[in-house]
Design a protein around this motif. Structure first.
Motif, short mmCIF file in Angstrom:
data_model
loop_
_atom_site.label_atom_id
_atom_site.label_comp_id
_atom_site.label_asym_id
_atom_site.label_seq_id
_atom_site.Cartn_x
_atom_site.Cartn_y
_atom_site.Cartn_z
N LEU A 49 0.92 -1.25 0.22
CA LEU A 49 0.06 -0.01 -0.13
C LEU A 49 0.79 1.03 0.08
CD1 LEU A 49 -2.50 -0.84 2.73
CD2 LEU A 49 -2.88 -1.15 0.17
N SER A 50 0.32 2.12 -0.53
CA SER A 50 1.21 3.61 -0.46
C SER A 50 0.55 4.27 0.92
CB SER A 50 0.48 4.55 -1.47
OG SER A 50 -1.01 4.93 -1.34
N GLY A 51 1.55 5.46 1.22
CA GLY A 51 0.89 5.85 2.43
C GLY A 51 -0.51 6.27 2.73
N ASN A 52 -0.90 6.77 1.56
CA ASN A 52 -2.28 7.33 1.51
C ASN A 52 -3.37 6.05 1.64
OD1 ASN A 52 -1.43 10.04 1.34
ND2 ASN A 52 -1.84 10.37 -0.81
N GLU A 53 -2.89 5.16 0.83
CA GLU A 53 -3.80 3.79 0.91
C GLU A 53 -3.85 3.60 2.48
OE1 GLU A 53 -3.47 2.18 -3.38
OE2 GLU A 53 -1.86 1.78 -2.08
N ALA A 54 -2.58 3.52 2.99
CA ALA A 54 -2.79 2.74 4.44
C ALA A 54 -3.23 3.87 5.35
CB ALA A 54 -1.09 2.82 4.73
N SER A 70 4.54 2.98 5.12
CA SER A 70 3.08 2.88 5.09
C SER A 70 2.64 2.11 6.22
CB SER A 70 2.70 2.05 3.74
OG SER A 70 3.11 2.80 2.41
N GLN A 71 3.46 1.14 6.71
CA GLN A 71 2.79 0.30 8.03
C GLN A 71 2.60 1.51 9.13
OE1 GLN A 71 2.58 -2.99 8.47
NE2 GLN A 71 1.41 -2.35 10.27
N GLU A 111 -0.79 2.26 11.29
CA GLU A 111 -0.85 2.23 12.65
C GLU A 111 -1.52 3.62 13.34
OE1 GLU A 111 2.61 0.48 14.00
OE2 GLU A 111 2.47 -1.42 12.55
N MET A 112 -0.75 4.66 12.84
CA MET A 112 -0.91 6.03 13.43
C MET A 112 -2.25 6.50 12.98
SD MET A 112 2.70 7.54 13.46
CE MET A 112 4.13 6.53 13.92
N ALA A 113 -2.87 6.11 11.95
CA ALA A 113 -4.12 6.81 11.47
C ALA A 113 -5.03 6.18 12.79
CB ALA A 113 -4.41 6.35 10.27
N THR A 146 -2.45 -5.53 7.70
CA THR A 146 -3.50 -4.62 8.03
C THR A 146 -4.47 -5.83 9.04
OG1 THR A 146 -4.64 -6.09 6.06
CG2 THR A 146 -3.99 -3.99 5.51
N GLY A 147 -5.36 -5.03 9.46
CA GLY A 147 -6.22 -5.75 10.49
C GLY A 147 -7.79 -5.39 10.24
N GLU A 148 -8.57 -5.95 11.13
CA GLU A 148 -9.96 -5.56 10.70
C GLU A 148 -10.43 -4.38 11.28
OE1 GLU A 148 -11.83 -7.44 8.76
OE2 GLU A 148 -9.89 -8.28 8.45
N ARG A 149 -11.81 -4.28 10.89
CA ARG A 149 -12.45 -2.82 11.36
C ARG A 149 -13.14 -2.94 12.74
NH1 ARG A 149 -14.95 1.94 9.57
NH2 ARG A 149 -17.14 2.20 10.47
N LYS A 150 -12.87 -1.98 13.59
CA LYS A 150 -13.58 -1.98 14.86
C LYS A 150 -14.66 -0.87 14.67
CE LYS A 150 -12.55 -2.07 19.70
NZ LYS A 150 -11.94 -1.01 20.31
N GLU A 151 -16.04 -1.61 14.77
CA GLU A 151 -17.06 -0.48 14.57
C GLU A 151 -16.98 0.72 15.73
OE1 GLU A 151 -18.92 0.29 12.23
OE2 GLU A 151 -18.47 -1.34 11.04
N HIS A 152 -17.30 1.88 15.52
CA HIS A 152 -17.40 2.81 16.45
C HIS A 152 -18.77 3.48 16.01
CE1 HIS A 152 -16.59 6.34 18.95
NE2 HIS A 152 -17.57 7.09 18.16
#
Ligand SMILES: Cc1ncc(C[n+]2csc(CCOP(=O)(O)OP(=O)(O)O)c2C)c(N)n1
Lengths: 585, 191
Positions: free
Chosen positions: A5-10, A133-134, A138-140, A171-177
């Motif tokens: 992934l690009s940084g933007n995609e990440a 990108s990693q 994580e920081m997003a 990548t991981g999974e979405r945690k709903e908010h």
């Protein structure tokens, strides 16, 4: 799952995993793909905002609702959005509120090289800087947690080489908010002076807590190495430094505002020599050096710091520049050859070309704006005099007229793209009408935001996701701003274009010309390429004045030549040729 | 293993960026870490375009340092010279036999350095000149030039041809998979 992934995609992926609910943003290189990728997730409401201020405010509104919200923009976009940013810095964040700024060191596609980490410092909010990108992913995610934990907007600061470089990402999974809902709290949410005075106290307390948090923040990381050289760095500069100084010890900062003073001074005291390696401005260096000054007897360390005395402030950093700065770059065995430059050009068939051809022919002063059409300044069209910022064309023309009188208005035209007009041209036009100006604005309505890679805008009738949307029509909009003299033209018709411009500059009040013709790259309705009939061509070179990449001049034959690979058959050159030498045979 | 550095250059619209993606993804599919960097924005507007690809055990900088490119894969003759300083001593050049005329040349203000390949030859020993367009047309479409060039590059690298084919098939339009396989083969057989 591992992805490339690009940084933007990440960043988009990370925000999605963090459960972001609402995203509003205006495109701008190098940030654009963040919004485009967020638009692909069905769990998120994501929209193209009219401009960056709107984007930030919509996201702020969502944060009031306890939703997780994000806005993203290029560095200069934050100038437009600075007003609400500074207020939100006082108000804080009920739902996680992340502002992504993608800066452009080297100005690959920007007008300046501003370092937006200073915005974090000025607004007194935390600044996170990922270095690949990693870490973008994580920081997003982490930015939303930080925002909620400390009740603050968080600035996630990227640069071109972070945004547009790709790397392997886990990548991981979405945690709903689930938005926690709106709760009325006027003391928190209304920034009248009486409230704001109390808010400021909290902001200062928050900063202290954040600095303390930074001391043990795992991404502010010491990588032990050779004690002789200690390097303090952040973002992409870390990657360059690792290649040039592989054995040094590192303090890699990720929370670059506020800085962890204790950690920094310990690190400095543990190494013999210290380099601060950062791109463009002295953001880290200034703050780190300030720790070393004796103020009322207190001083964190006493040591020489090497930074911008060696590393250039101007221009993009890269491994070569860094190596050169420390005398480590070997001379290349290859001799450079002298080459013609290859700057970008207006595409073959671009509808902007007709307008600039006419403006050049009429020798007018053109206040320009930002978009593909800025290329109208290039040879041989040469039809632009000023470019300030998005929206700055209409107002610059007005200022020229107010300074030099109506005669100047007869020689001046402002040009502005459709997306740019919606972004920030409307207010300038209102000002012209309101303050009795005389002048002409041409709206280059190519039905798209082309420059940043073809995004929809309020005039195109489509949303970010390509769904139908109401069309804000330019003509009634312009008329309702009080403009009486409005002309609609097809810029591929050179005669009509020239006549309309002549009429407009001679009109006593405010005139607007809407030059409507879709960007050639969206519909791709290409017609067969034209050919030059060499018996008819007299080598007058008039067609070359169009600056079309498909047309060149054969010096031996003294005839014009059309490259069939590039020509899309727009026929503008044919309409110009005095000998009708261009045709389909 | 030392990090392998490949610099790809050309002109906007030639497929430089996709080629960079395919190289990096092939390296990853072969078990390496990889990074890639390029600048978007103006790429569609006929400007000079460059993409850096690096792969190895662990890659730090996404940008190649000057003097460290193992291979420069150039889609356009003159653009090769623009990036020559990136090539390492003893490095390899693959040059597509194509000239794209920049605006300054079209309008007569500058000259295209027609002998540019000859002048590069005086400085660099390891050069492969590849008639990309011709081979692409033979494979079924002039648009497959970038796949031909990837084939030529693949021969210089130690990544399994099967991995290349796998990634290319995934990245090109479904209708063109067969044609692109042929294009890759024809590039691979160039020496
Ligand atoms: C404040 C700000 N936001 C975003 C950008 C990035 N940007 C440059 S031009 C442009 C849009 C141009 O679209 P339009 O006015 O329709 O012109 P076109 O490119 O289609 O000719 C954008 C978003 C910028 N330069 N400044």
């Amino acid at each position: 799952m591992k992805m490339f992934l690009s940084g933007n995609e990440a960043v988009a992926r990370g925000a999605w995993e963090a459960g972001v609910n609402v995203v509003s943003a205006y495109p701008g290189t190098p940030s654009t793909e963040i919004l485009e990728n967020l638009g692909k997730y069905k769990e998120i409401y994501a929209e193209l905002a009219t401009n960056e201020k709107v984007g930030l405010e919509v996201a702020a509104g969502a944060s009031f609702a306890g939703a997780r919200a994000l806005t993203c923009m290029k560095h200069v976009g934050l100038n437009v959005a600075a007003d609400p940013l500074f207020s939100m810095a006082y108000i804080g964040a009920r739902g996680g509120f992340v502002v992504v700024s993608a800066d452009d060191p080297g100005m690959h596609s920007s007008q300046n090289e501003q370092d937006n980490r200073y915005y974090a410092k000025m607004a007194k909010i935390p600044c996170l800087e990922p270095s690949d990108s990693q870490e973008c992913l994580e920081m997003a995610k982490l930015a939303f947690d930080l925002s909620e934990k400390f009740d603050t907007p968080v600035l996630l600061r990227l640069t071109t080489r972070i945004s547009h470089s790709k790397g392997v990402v886990e990548t991981g999974e979405r945690k709903e908010h689930k938005p926690t809902g709106y709760v009325k709290d006027v003391a928190k949410n209304i920034t009248i002076p009486a409230h704001a005075r109390k808010m400021h106290v909290k902001v200062e307390e928050r900063l202290k807590k954040l600095a303390e948090y930074g001391e043990s923040f795992s991404y502010n990381k010491i990588e032990p190495g050779d004690q002789k050289l200690g390097i303090i760095t952040s973002g992409i500069s870390y990657q360059y430094a690792k290649d040039i100084f592989p054995t040094a010890s590192y303090l890699k900062l990720a929370l670059t505002f506020p800085l962890p003073g204790k950690k920094i001074s310990e690190f400095i005291n543990s190494a013999d020599e210290i380099y601060v390696i950062e791109e463009n401005d002295t953001f880290l260096e200034e703050q780190i050096k300030a720790l070393g000054y004796k103020v009322s007897g207190k001083c964190a360390y006493e040591k020489e710091i090497t930074g911008k005395t060696k590393i250039p402030i101007v221009g993009e950093l890269d491994p070569t520049v860094l190596a050169k700065a420390f005398g480590l770059q070997k001379e290349s065995p290859y001799k450079p050859l002298e080459l013609p430059a290859r700057p970008p050009v207006l595409c073959p068939g671009c509808p902007h070309r007709g307008v600039f051809y006419a403006l050049n022919k009429l020798k007018l002063t053109v206040t320009g704006d930002i978009g593909c059409y800025t290329l109208g300044m290039m040879d041989p069209l040469n039809a632009m005099d000023t470019v300030v910022c998005m929206g700055g064309s209409v107002t610059a023309a007005m200022g020229l007229e107010k300074a030099l009188g109506p005669e100047m208005a007869q020689k001046t035209v402002a040009v502005i793209g459709d997306s740019t007009f919606f972004h920030s041209g409307i207010t300038g036009l209102v000002d012209m009408v309101y303050n009795n100006s005389k002048g002409t604005a041409i709206i280059l309505d190519n039905r798209i935001t082309a420059m940043t890679g073809h995004q929809e805008n309020p005039g195109t009738g489509k949303t970010l996701q390509g769904q139908d949307a109401p069309i804000i029509e330019l003509e009634p909009l312009v008329r309702s701003c009080g403009v009486k003299h409005v002309q609609l033209i097809d810029p591929l018709d050179l005669k009509q274009t020239e006549a309309a411009i002549k009429e407009a500059i001679n009109n006593p009040g405010v005139s607007v010309i809407i030059a409507k013709s879709p960007c050639i790259l969206i519909e791709k309705k290409f017609k067969p390429a034209l050919k030059v009939d060499e018996d008819k061509c007299i080598g007058c070179k008039i067609c070359l004045k169009l600056g079309c990449p498909a047309i060149s001049f054969d010096k031996v034959k003294k005839k014009s030549k059309i490259d069939p690979i590039f020509c899309i058959g727009c026929e503008v050159c044919a309409s110009l040729c005095p000998k009708q030498a261009m045709g389909h045979k | 293993m030392k990090t392998v550095n490949i610099l790809i250059c050309g002109v906007g619209g030639q497929g430089v960026l996709l080629a960079g993606d395919i190289i990096a993804e092939t390296a990853i599919a072969s078990g390496f870490d990889a990074k890639k960097s390029e600048v978007h924005g103006m790429a569609q507007r006929g400007g000079s375009v460059v993409s850096h690809v690096r792969f190895g055990q662990k890659v730090n900088s996404p940008l190649i340092r000057q003097g460290e490119a193992d291979v420069i894969l150039s889609f356009e003759e003159m653009e090769t010279a623009r990036y020559l300083q990136f090539l390492k001593a003893g490095g390899c050049l693959i040059i597509n036999r194509q000239q794209v005329i920049p605006m300054s040349v079209a309008t007569g203000q500058a000259e295209y350095p027609v002998d540019v390949v000859e002048r590069i030859k005086q400085q660099v020993k390891d050069i492969l000149l590849c008639p990309g367009m011709e081979l692409a047309e033979k494979s079924g479409s002039a648009k497959a030039v970038n796949t031909v060039l990837l084939g030529a590059l693949a021969r210089k690298l130690e990544l399994a041809p099967g991995k290349w084919q796998e990634v290319i098939s995934r990245r090109v339009p479904a209708k063109t998979v067969e044609l692109n396989k042929k294009a890759f083969e024809s590039g691979y057989s160039q020496q």
